[in-house]
Design a protein around this motif. Structure first.
Motif, mmCIF file in Angstrom:
data_model
loop_
_atom_site.group_PDB
_atom_site.id
_atom_site.type_symbol
_atom_site.label_atom_id
_atom_site.label_comp_id
_atom_site.label_asym_id
_atom_site.label_seq_id
_atom_site.Cartn_x
_atom_site.Cartn_y
_atom_site.Cartn_z
ATOM 1 N N ARG A 12 0.830 -1.206 0.000
ATOM 2 C CA ARG A 12 0.000 0.000 0.000
ATOM 3 C C ARG A 12 0.861 1.251 0.000
ATOM 4 O O ARG A 12 0.566 2.243 -0.676
ATOM 5 C CB ARG A 12 -0.929 0.001 1.209
ATOM 6 N N ARG A 13 1.959 1.202 0.782
ATOM 7 C CA ARG A 13 2.837 2.357 0.840
ATOM 8 C C ARG A 13 3.505 2.602 -0.517
ATOM 9 O O ARG A 13 3.627 3.746 -0.975
ATOM 10 C CB ARG A 13 3.882 2.148 1.933
ATOM 11 N N VAL A 14 3.910 1.521 -1.149
ATOM 12 C CA VAL A 14 4.529 1.661 -2.475
ATOM 13 C C VAL A 14 3.515 2.190 -3.481
ATOM 14 O O VAL A 14 3.822 3.049 -4.316
ATOM 15 C CB VAL A 14 5.115 0.309 -2.925
ATOM 16 N N THR A 15 2.283 1.685 -3.384
ATOM 17 C CA THR A 15 1.251 2.149 -4.302
ATOM 18 C C THR A 15 0.951 3.621 -4.113
ATOM 19 O O THR A 15 0.855 4.390 -5.069
ATOM 20 C CB THR A 15 -0.031 1.318 -4.105
ATOM 21 N N ARG A 16 0.806 4.044 -2.847
ATOM 22 C CA ARG A 16 0.561 5.455 -2.573
ATOM 23 C C ARG A 16 1.726 6.317 -3.033
ATOM 24 O O ARG A 16 1.541 7.410 -3.575
ATOM 25 C CB ARG A 16 0.301 5.665 -1.087
ATOM 26 N N GLN A 17 2.924 5.803 -2.833
ATOM 27 C CA GLN A 17 4.100 6.581 -3.225
ATOM 28 C C GLN A 17 4.177 6.728 -4.741
ATOM 29 O O GLN A 17 4.474 7.816 -5.252
ATOM 30 C CB GLN A 17 5.362 5.900 -2.697
ATOM 31 N N SER A 18 3.889 5.632 -5.449
ATOM 32 C CA SER A 18 3.929 5.712 -6.922
ATOM 33 C C SER A 18 2.850 6.650 -7.441
ATOM 34 O O SER A 18 3.083 7.430 -8.375
ATOM 35 C CB SER A 18 3.760 4.322 -7.527
ATOM 36 N N ILE A 19 1.655 6.608 -6.832
ATOM 37 C CA ILE A 19 0.583 7.519 -7.242
ATOM 38 C C ILE A 19 0.983 8.958 -6.954
ATOM 39 O O ILE A 19 0.766 9.862 -7.775
ATOM 40 C CB ILE A 19 -0.734 7.153 -6.537
ATOM 41 N N ALA A 20 1.576 9.190 -5.794
ATOM 42 C CA ALA A 20 2.008 10.539 -5.446
ATOM 43 C C ALA A 20 3.069 11.041 -6.417
ATOM 44 O O ALA A 20 3.071 12.216 -6.816
ATOM 45 C CB ALA A 20 2.541 10.568 -4.012
ATOM 46 N N GLU A 21 3.988 10.137 -6.833
ATOM 47 C CA GLU A 21 5.013 10.535 -7.794
ATOM 48 C C GLU A 21 4.383 10.923 -9.127
ATOM 49 O O GLU A 21 4.787 11.901 -9.772
ATOM 50 C CB GLU A 21 6.017 9.401 -7.992
ATOM 51 N N GLN A 22 3.370 10.181 -9.563
ATOM 52 C CA GLN A 22 2.683 10.517 -10.810
ATOM 53 C C GLN A 22 1.962 11.855 -10.702
ATOM 54 O O GLN A 22 1.984 12.676 -11.631
ATOM 55 C CB GLN A 22 1.677 9.414 -11.174
ATOM 56 N N LEU A 23 1.342 12.092 -9.547
ATOM 57 C CA LEU A 23 0.651 13.367 -9.352
ATOM 58 C C LEU A 23 1.642 14.532 -9.309
ATOM 59 O O LEU A 23 1.340 15.639 -9.791
ATOM 60 C CB LEU A 23 -0.170 13.333 -8.064
ATOM 61 N N LEU A 24 2.822 14.306 -8.731
ATOM 62 C CA LEU A 24 3.850 15.347 -8.749
ATOM 63 C C LEU A 24 4.292 15.655 -10.184
ATOM 64 O O LEU A 24 4.534 16.818 -10.539
ATOM 65 C CB LEU A 24 5.062 14.901 -7.917
ATOM 66 N N THR A 25 4.375 14.624 -10.993
ATOM 67 C CA THR A 25 4.724 14.839 -12.401
ATOM 68 C C THR A 25 3.646 15.660 -13.098
ATOM 69 O O THR A 25 3.945 16.573 -13.883
ATOM 70 C CB THR A 25 4.902 13.491 -13.105
ATOM 71 N N VAL A 26 2.379 15.335 -12.817
ATOM 72 C CA VAL A 26 1.280 16.090 -13.422
ATOM 73 C C VAL A 26 1.318 17.543 -12.977
ATOM 74 O O VAL A 26 1.102 18.467 -13.779
ATOM 75 C CB VAL A 26 -0.073 15.438 -13.058
ATOM 76 N N ALA A 27 1.608 17.780 -11.701
ATOM 77 C CA ALA A 27 1.629 19.143 -11.180
ATOM 78 C C ALA A 27 2.860 19.920 -11.625
ATOM 79 O O ALA A 27 2.913 21.139 -11.440
ATOM 80 C CB ALA A 27 1.561 19.118 -9.655
#
Length: 456
Positions: A12-27
């Motif tokens: 779950r932590r890895v999944t949240r981290q990967s999603i957060a990284e993608q959102l940082l890329t979008v932002a």
């Protein structure tokens, strides 16, 4: 805690981290700066989530619009919606990333205003299909009523159209011509000839007078009329003579009529060929006219049916929604509130970015400014270093060129001297050789002269 629970937590932590990284890329966040300000990471992740959310709304809106307006099959409509969502995501990301922070709030607002206007336009386009989807039930009912009204108006227009009102008359004319062509020349045509009609009228008149004379003669015989004296006498003879004269005239006219009818029949049959040609041409003209008129009528009906079949598009639904709003103020208010809410949601990223630009700079922004200044200094230093290196290389190249030029000039001078010395030696040898040849020639001449003197 079991191993499975630990693995699930890590996953779950890895999944949240990967999603957060993608959102940082979008932002469009700078990860190096976020390492220095980890608390600012949440804001940038939230900004990316907002951008993705607006793109998701745009995807749903475009999918519904493609299915509604172009009647796309849902999988293809979803593919088109995904493409549109990516376009909106790219536009929103550009609007957010390119919004600058200026020293004055007025300048910041002036720079943000065009981006806000563009965001409002995009939001209006995206939110319109979603608004139609919310009021789809009411709009569907109104669209059906509009289609029924259009159908009634079209039917009345078609019935009142002068181009099609003459179709029954034309069909009757065609039926008469077809019957005439099928029958040919008949006794009815002979009876309608002017000469036959005139002779028949005279015959009918004579027959009528003959019947009257016959009745008068019989009444004179039985005493019921005329002189009132029964039996035969001068009055009876006079009435008989009148009757017999009319009988002769009747028989004569009957013979004339019997002779005239065959003549008229023969004449009409002779004229029938040209009449048939004329009637056939008139029949073809009428049939062509009727066919063309019916084709135009069918084309208009087909076009109307197609328009009615496609009358549930976005434009028709917007018209229906406006009509509903005119009759129902509550629905109109709800419509505009929902439209404004959807548009505001679509404008949320740029509005959020504009509000952040008007607020005091955050730690992330200050660090980002410092990072940009460092980058700028490094670039300027590198450019200065490259300029100095280029200048040194240019000076070295110039000195080397001057040295090469001096050496070349010296070598050329030495070579020129050697050439001149060689030419001088060659000239000197040539002169000496010429002198020796001249001296040798002079010796031979002196010897010849001495021999001659001795001989003499």
């Amino acid at each position: 805690m079991t191993v499975r629970t630990k693995l699930a937590a890590v996953r779950r932590r890895v999944t949240r981290q990967s999603i957060a990284e993608q959102l940082l890329t979008v932002a469009g966040a700078n990860r190096e700066v976020l390492r220095e300000a980890p608390k600012e990471r949440g804001k940038q992740v939230a900004m990316g989530a907002v951008l993705v959310s607006t793109a998701g709304l745009a995807m749903v809106s475009a999918s519904y619009a493609l299915h509604l307006a172009l009647h796309f099959w849902w999988p293809f409509a979803v593919l088109g919606g995904v493409a549109w969502g990516l376009i909106i995501l790219n536009l929103d990301r550009w609007l957010v990333v390119s919004s600058p922070r200026l020293t004055s709030k007025v300048g910041t607002l002036a720079m943000a205003l065009p981006r806000v206007v563009l965001a409002v336009l995009i939001g209006a386009v995206v939110s319109t299909p979603l608004t139609l989807a919310v009021f789809s039930a009411e709009i569907g009912t109104e669209v059906r009523e509009m289609a029924a009204e259009n159908e009634d108006a079209f039917t009345r227009q078609l019935a009142e159209d002068s181009r099609y009102a003459q179709l029954p008359t034309l069909r009757e004319q065609i039926a008469v011509l077809e019957a005439d062509l099928a029958d040919g020349v008949t006794q009815a045509d002979v009876a309608e000839d002017p000469a036959v009609v005139d002779l028949q009228r005279r015959l009918d008149d004579v027959i009528e007078r003959y019947n009257a004379a016959e009745d008068a003669y019989n009444q004179e015989i039985d005493g019921s009329g005329g002189s009132g004296i029964p039996g035969f006498g001068p009055a009876t003879d006079a009435r008989r003579e009148a009757r017999d004269r009319l009988a002769e005239e009747r028989d004569s006219l009957t013979r004339q009529l019997a002779e005239l009818k065959p003549q008229v029949l023969e004449q009409l049959q002779a004229e029938e060929v040209q009449t048939t040609i004329d009637q056939q041409a008139e029949l073809d003209r009428l049939e062509t006219r009727v066919t063309d008129t019916e084709e135009r009528r069918e084309a208009e009906i087909a076009a109307h049916d197609e328009a009615v079949g496609n009358s549930d598009g976005i434009l028709a639904r917007l018209t229906a929604l406006e009509r509903i709003g005119e009759d129902n103020p509550t629905l109109a208010t709800a419509h505009w509130l929902l439209f404004a809410f959807m548009t505001a949601l679509e404008c949320l990223p740029i509005l959020f970015k504009t509000m952040l630009a008007l607020a005091p700079p955050s730690l992330y922004e200050r660090l980002l400014t410092l990072e940009e200044e460092k980058v700028e200094e490094r670039v300027q230093l590198r450019m200065q270093t490259e300029y100095e290196e280029a200048e040194v290389l240019a000076k070295s190249a110039l000195a080397a060129a001057e040295a090469r030029a001096a050496r070349t000039l010296e070598a050329e001078s030495r070579a020129t001297g050697m050439v001149l010395d060689a030419q001088l030696d060659v000239t000197r040898e040539g002169v000496e050789r010429w002198r020796d040849e001249q001296l040798a020639g002079a010796g031979r001449v002196n010897g010849v002269e001495t021999d001659l003197v001795k001989h003499l």
